[in-house]
Design a protein around this motif. Structure first.
Motif, PDB file in Angstrom:
ATOM      1  N   LYS A 140      -8.643  -8.513  47.557  1.00 37.08           N
ATOM      2  CA  LYS A 140      -7.596  -8.342  46.935  1.00 37.08           C
ATOM      3  C   LYS A 140      -7.753  -8.120  45.442  1.00 37.08           C
ATOM      4  N   ASN A 141      -8.936  -7.678  44.783  1.00 38.83           N
ATOM      5  CA  ASN A 141      -9.520  -7.855  43.434  1.00 38.83           C
ATOM      6  C   ASN A 141      -8.796  -9.163  43.056  1.00 38.83           C
ATOM      7  N   ARG A 142      -8.976 -10.363  43.397  1.00 41.08           N
ATOM      8  CA  ARG A 142      -8.728 -11.675  42.657  1.00 41.08           C
ATOM      9  C   ARG A 142     -10.239 -12.509  42.968  1.00 41.08           C
ATOM     10  N   VAL A 143     -10.158 -13.573  42.386  1.00 40.82           N
ATOM     11  CA  VAL A 143     -11.335 -14.583  42.192  1.00 40.82           C
ATOM     12  C   VAL A 143     -11.154 -15.713  42.557  1.00 40.82           C
ATOM     13  N   LEU A 144     -12.092 -16.525  43.450  1.00 33.66           N
ATOM     14  CA  LEU A 144     -11.976 -17.928  43.604  1.00 33.66           C
ATOM     15  C   LEU A 144     -12.702 -18.506  42.391  1.00 33.66           C
ATOM     16  N   ILE A 145     -12.290 -19.473  41.466  1.00 42.12           N
ATOM     17  CA  ILE A 145     -12.781 -20.130  40.628  1.00 42.12           C
ATOM     18  C   ILE A 145     -13.139 -21.751  40.814  1.00 42.12           C
ATOM     19  N   LEU A 146     -14.333 -21.979  40.748  1.00 39.52           N
ATOM     20  CA  LEU A 146     -14.804 -23.335  41.090  1.00 39.52           C
ATOM     21  C   LEU A 146     -15.078 -24.175  39.734  1.00 39.52           C
ATOM     22  N   SER A 147     -14.085 -25.079  39.435  1.00 38.68           N
ATOM     23  CA  SER A 147     -14.208 -25.659  38.250  1.00 38.68           C
ATOM     24  C   SER A 147     -14.974 -26.954  38.275  1.00 38.68           C
ATOM     25  N   LYS A 148     -15.999 -26.955  37.487  1.00 36.51           N
ATOM     26  CA  LYS A 148     -16.862 -28.386  37.455  1.00 36.51           C
ATOM     27  C   LYS A 148     -17.494 -28.846  38.717  1.00 36.51           C
ATOM     28  N   PRO A 149     -18.151 -27.903  39.680  1.00 38.36           N
ATOM     29  CA  PRO A 149     -18.604 -28.436  40.918  1.00 38.36           C
ATOM     30  C   PRO A 149     -19.920 -29.140  40.559  1.00 38.36           C
ATOM     31  N   LYS A 150     -20.038 -30.221  41.325  1.00 36.39           N
ATOM     32  CA  LYS A 150     -21.347 -30.968  41.159  1.00 36.39           C
ATOM     33  C   LYS A 150     -22.398 -30.353  41.505  1.00 36.39           C
ATOM     34  N   PRO A 151     -23.468 -30.773  41.016  1.00 33.39           N
ATOM     35  CA  PRO A 151     -24.849 -29.936  41.260  1.00 33.39           C
ATOM     36  C   PRO A 151     -25.157 -29.573  42.640  1.00 33.39           C
ATOM     37  N   PRO A 152     -24.892 -30.400  43.811  1.00 30.22           N
ATOM     38  CA  PRO A 152     -25.214 -30.146  45.267  1.00 30.22           C
ATOM     39  C   PRO A 152     -24.409 -28.614  45.601  1.00 30.22           C
ATOM     40  N   ILE A 153     -23.187 -28.753  45.019  1.00 28.49           N
ATOM     41  CA  ILE A 153     -22.438 -27.533  45.341  1.00 28.49           C
ATOM     42  C   ILE A 153     -22.792 -26.279  44.508  1.00 28.49           C
ATOM     43  N   ARG A 154     -23.160 -26.631  43.275  1.00 31.48           N
ATOM     44  CA  ARG A 154     -23.753 -25.418  42.602  1.00 31.48           C
ATOM     45  C   ARG A 154     -24.824 -24.955  43.297  1.00 31.48           C
ATOM     46  N   LYS A 155     -25.855 -25.964  43.875  1.00 30.30           N
ATOM     47  CA  LYS A 155     -27.314 -25.552  44.384  1.00 30.30           C
ATOM     48  C   LYS A 155     -27.013 -24.717  45.656  1.00 30.30           C
ATOM     49  N   TYR A 156     -25.796 -24.944  46.371  1.00 30.52           N
ATOM     50  CA  TYR A 156     -25.729 -24.266  47.580  1.00 30.52           C
ATOM     51  C   TYR A 156     -25.249 -22.764  47.213  1.00 30.52           C
ATOM     52  N   ILE A 157     -24.388 -22.871  46.220  1.00 29.75           N
ATOM     53  CA  ILE A 157     -24.083 -21.367  45.886  1.00 29.75           C
ATOM     54  C   ILE A 157     -25.110 -20.421  45.275  1.00 29.75           C
ATOM     55  N   LYS A 158     -26.164 -21.362  44.470  1.00 29.26           N
ATOM     56  CA  LYS A 158     -27.173 -20.543  44.067  1.00 29.26           C
ATOM     57  C   LYS A 158     -28.241 -20.206  45.101  1.00 29.26           C
ATOM     58  N   THR A 159     -28.574 -21.170  45.960  1.00 28.73           N
ATOM     59  CA  THR A 159     -29.312 -20.968  47.135  1.00 28.73           C
ATOM     60  C   THR A 159     -29.067 -19.642  47.919  1.00 28.73           C
ATOM     61  N   PHE A 160     -27.522 -19.459  48.080  1.00 27.23           N
ATOM     62  CA  PHE A 160     -27.373 -18.519  49.110  1.00 27.23           C
ATOM     63  C   PHE A 160     -26.669 -17.234  48.213  1.00 27.23           C
ATOM     64  N   SER A 161     -27.067 -17.029  46.967  1.00 30.14           N
ATOM     65  CA  SER A 161     -26.589 -15.961  45.963  1.00 30.14           C
ATOM     66  C   SER A 161     -25.336 -15.763  46.072  1.00 30.14           C
ATOM     67  N   LEU A 162     -24.493 -16.780  45.941  1.00 35.05           N
ATOM     68  CA  LEU A 162     -22.992 -16.244  45.859  1.00 35.05           C
ATOM     69  C   LEU A 162     -22.235 -16.538  44.514  1.00 35.05           C
ATOM     70  N   GLU A 163     -23.083 -16.152  43.615  1.00 35.40           N
ATOM     71  CA  GLU A 163     -22.582 -16.197  42.410  1.00 35.40           C
ATOM     72  C   GLU A 163     -21.634 -15.065  41.874  1.00 35.40           C
ATOM     73  N   ASP A 164     -21.924 -13.981  42.544  1.00 35.21           N
ATOM     74  CA  ASP A 164     -21.062 -12.672  42.391  1.00 35.21           C
ATOM     75  C   ASP A 164     -19.628 -12.928  43.100  1.00 35.21           C
ATOM     76  N   LEU A 165     -19.739 -13.617  44.076  1.00 34.18           N
ATOM     77  CA  LEU A 165     -18.342 -14.019  44.988  1.00 34.18           C
ATOM     78  C   LEU A 165     -17.574 -15.141  44.213  1.00 34.18           C
ATOM     79  N   VAL A 166     -18.316 -16.066  43.576  1.00 34.36           N
ATOM     80  CA  VAL A 166     -17.386 -17.294  43.078  1.00 34.36           C
ATOM     81  C   VAL A 166     -17.638 -17.272  41.788  1.00 34.36           C
TER      82      VAL A 166
END
Length: 108
Positions: A79-105
């Protein structure tokens, strides 16, 4: 003017360009997850804004919750909108980076 809705476990603020969702507790259980689903659905269907979820309270999240957030981010992207995660802790950041989800979130 900012519109605020309070639920049992979340507070929602409607800003001009985003809907901000802030958890009131730092824990997760079945009731909180059910309310999160309802709050996310409300933010998706009742507005056409980006969705910002405050994550600083959560050290980690169950995989099922992360999976729902990723699915939600994909739905928002359609829908041309974005999910913004504000201040996630390192384990959550690592999960996003591991699965290359930086373009999605977007991470703040």
């Amino acid at each position: 003017m900012e519109h605020i809705r309070k639920y049992n476990y979340f507070e929602i603020r409607k800003k001009p360009k985003a809907v901000e969702i802030e958890p009131l507790l730092a824990e997760t259980n079945e009731q909180i997850i059910n309310e999160l689903n309802s709050v996310l659905a409300m933010a998706f269907y009742e507005t056409n804004r980006h969705v910002k979820l405050e994550m600083s309270n959560f050290e980690t999240l169950p995989f099922s919750v992360i999976e729902k957030l990723i699915k939600y981010a994909m739905d928002l992207r359609e829908k041309n909108r974005v999910l913004i995660l504000s201040k996630p802790k390192p384990p959550i950041r690592k999960y996003i980076k591991t699965f290359s989800l930086e373009d999605l979130v977007l991470i703040l």
